[in-house]
Design an enzyme around this catalytic site. Structure first.
Site, PDB file in Angstrom:
ATOM      1  N   HIS A 180       0.820  -1.222   0.000  1.00 40.15           N
ATOM      2  CA  HIS A 180       0.000   0.000   0.000  1.00 40.15           C
ATOM      3  C   HIS A 180       0.851   1.268   0.000  1.00 40.15           C
ATOM      4  O   HIS A 180       0.372   2.331  -0.417  1.00 40.15           O
ATOM      5  CB  HIS A 180      -0.951  -0.005   1.194  1.00 40.15           C
ATOM      6  CG  HIS A 180      -2.163  -0.854   1.017  1.00 40.15           C
ATOM      7  ND1 HIS A 180      -3.312  -0.412   0.403  1.00 40.15           N
ATOM      8  CD2 HIS A 180      -2.410  -2.145   1.352  1.00 40.15           C
ATOM      9  CE1 HIS A 180      -4.221  -1.370   0.382  1.00 40.15           C
ATOM     10  NE2 HIS A 180      -3.688  -2.450   0.957  1.00 40.15           N
ATOM     11  N   ASP A 235      -7.736  -1.775  -1.395  1.00 42.74           N
ATOM     12  CA  ASP A 235      -8.672  -2.673  -0.724  1.00 42.74           C
ATOM     13  C   ASP A 235     -10.090  -2.301  -1.138  1.00 42.74           C
ATOM     14  O   ASP A 235     -10.483  -1.124  -1.008  1.00 42.74           O
ATOM     15  CB  ASP A 235      -8.527  -2.565   0.796  1.00 42.74           C
ATOM     16  CG  ASP A 235      -7.175  -3.052   1.284  1.00 42.74           C
ATOM     17  OD1 ASP A 235      -6.528  -3.842   0.570  1.00 42.74           O
ATOM     18  OD2 ASP A 235      -6.763  -2.649   2.385  1.00 42.74           O
ATOM     19  N   GLU A 273      -6.236 -12.431   1.015  1.00 45.75           N
ATOM     20  CA  GLU A 273      -7.187 -11.349   1.302  1.00 45.75           C
ATOM     21  C   GLU A 273      -8.107 -11.162   0.105  1.00 45.75           C
ATOM     22  O   GLU A 273      -7.669 -10.716  -0.954  1.00 45.75           O
ATOM     23  CB  GLU A 273      -6.442 -10.044   1.591  1.00 45.75           C
ATOM     24  CG  GLU A 273      -5.524 -10.124   2.804  1.00 45.75           C
ATOM     25  CD  GLU A 273      -4.731  -8.852   3.029  1.00 45.75           C
ATOM     26  OE1 GLU A 273      -4.789  -7.935   2.180  1.00 45.75           O
ATOM     27  OE2 GLU A 273      -4.037  -8.764   4.058  1.00 45.75           O
ATOM     28  N   HIS A 300      -8.007  -7.397  -1.340  1.00 48.00           N
ATOM     29  CA  HIS A 300      -6.766  -6.701  -1.692  1.00 48.00           C
ATOM     30  C   HIS A 300      -6.351  -7.016  -3.126  1.00 48.00           C
ATOM     31  O   HIS A 300      -6.154  -8.177  -3.482  1.00 48.00           O
ATOM     32  CB  HIS A 300      -5.660  -7.125  -0.716  1.00 48.00           C
ATOM     33  CG  HIS A 300      -4.308  -6.505  -0.996  1.00 48.00           C
ATOM     34  ND1 HIS A 300      -3.678  -5.678  -0.101  1.00 48.00           N
ATOM     35  CD2 HIS A 300      -3.472  -6.605  -2.056  1.00 48.00           C
ATOM     36  CE1 HIS A 300      -2.512  -5.302  -0.597  1.00 48.00           C
ATOM     37  NE2 HIS A 300      -2.365  -5.856  -1.795  1.00 48.00           N
TER      38      HIS A 300
END
Length: 237
Positions: free
Chosen positions: A134, A141, A204, A207
């Site tokens: 990030h 996200d 995830e 993500h």
């Protein structure tokens, strides 16, 4: 070190740009700002130029499949200070949820808890060779909302530190209708993002990234390609 962090970075120098929020949905209050994450003047709703182009493409694809639905942007760019703050915050929350005191952990307990948290949260490394995804401006996200603005149920919330967060957790052999719906929703999210060139984090469902080390590592048919984006704070700007 995670496997993808061995990928070399050849920084392309693209700017970090604000996400135009009108086509998307966003939280009323940014979730990490709400718990005190130190963004300063930098908006979390920022992405590298090439990543932003692909996010807009993904939204167009979603509209073709489900008119009125929107991508819900939960989080995007994180300065190092925010990554560090949220890793520490998540660690303490995880420890307390297991009825432990963060100030009185044995070395073994601390290590076990850290290993679990780091399955989902990248280490806030300031080493130019291993930036948190990030912090490059290349990771985002996301979830989905329907035409009424209602968030689509994915079976687990963003940032849950459990196996339910794995993208295919609700895939067959789960056979109940509810699990099937969760899996279909996750597949839809994956479809619109992958069609635009993104890759998905293996643990995830929310993500996605384009151009960072994780993305380059997943390009199985173009072995040897470097990442395009390193940490934004290391770019001359």
């Amino acid at each position: 070190m995670k496997p993808y962090q061995t990928i070399p970075i050849v920084e392309c120098g693209e700017p970090l740009l604000p996400i135009p929020l009108q086509p998307f949905a966003v939280p009323t209050v940014h979730p990490y700002m709400a718990v005190g994450a130190p963004y300063g003047e930098r908006s979390p709703y920022s992405l590298r130029q090439g990543v932003l182009v692909r996010l807009l493409q993904a939204q167009e694809t979603l509209q073709e499949l489900h008119l009125g639905w929107r991508i819900f942007v939960f989080d995007a760019y994180r300065p190092f200070a925010v990554q560090r703050y949220m890793v520490d915050y998540s660690f303490e929350e995880w420890v307390r949820s297991h009825h432990l005191d963060p100030a009185h952990l044995t070395p073994e307990q601390r290590q076990e808890c850290l290993e679990h948290v780091h399955q989902f949260w990248a280490i806030p490394s300031e080493d130019p060779a291993t930036p948190p995804p990030h912090s490059t401006g290349a990771a985002i996200d996301l979830t989905l909302v329907d035409a009424s603005g209602t968030e689509i149920d994915m079976g687990s919330p963003i940032d849950e530190l459990s196996p339910r967060s794995y993208p295919d957790h609700f895939a067959p052999p789960h056979s109940d209708p509810q699990s099937d719906r969760y899996h279909q929703h996750r597949q839809l999210l994956r479809q619109v993002l992958v069609t635009a060139g993104f890759c998905q984090h293996p643990k995830e469902w929310w993500h996605f990234s384009y151009g960072d080390q994780l993305w380059a590592w997943q390009q199985q048919y173009q072995t040897g390609i470097p990442a395009k984006y390193g940490a934004w704070s290391h770019v001359g700007h």
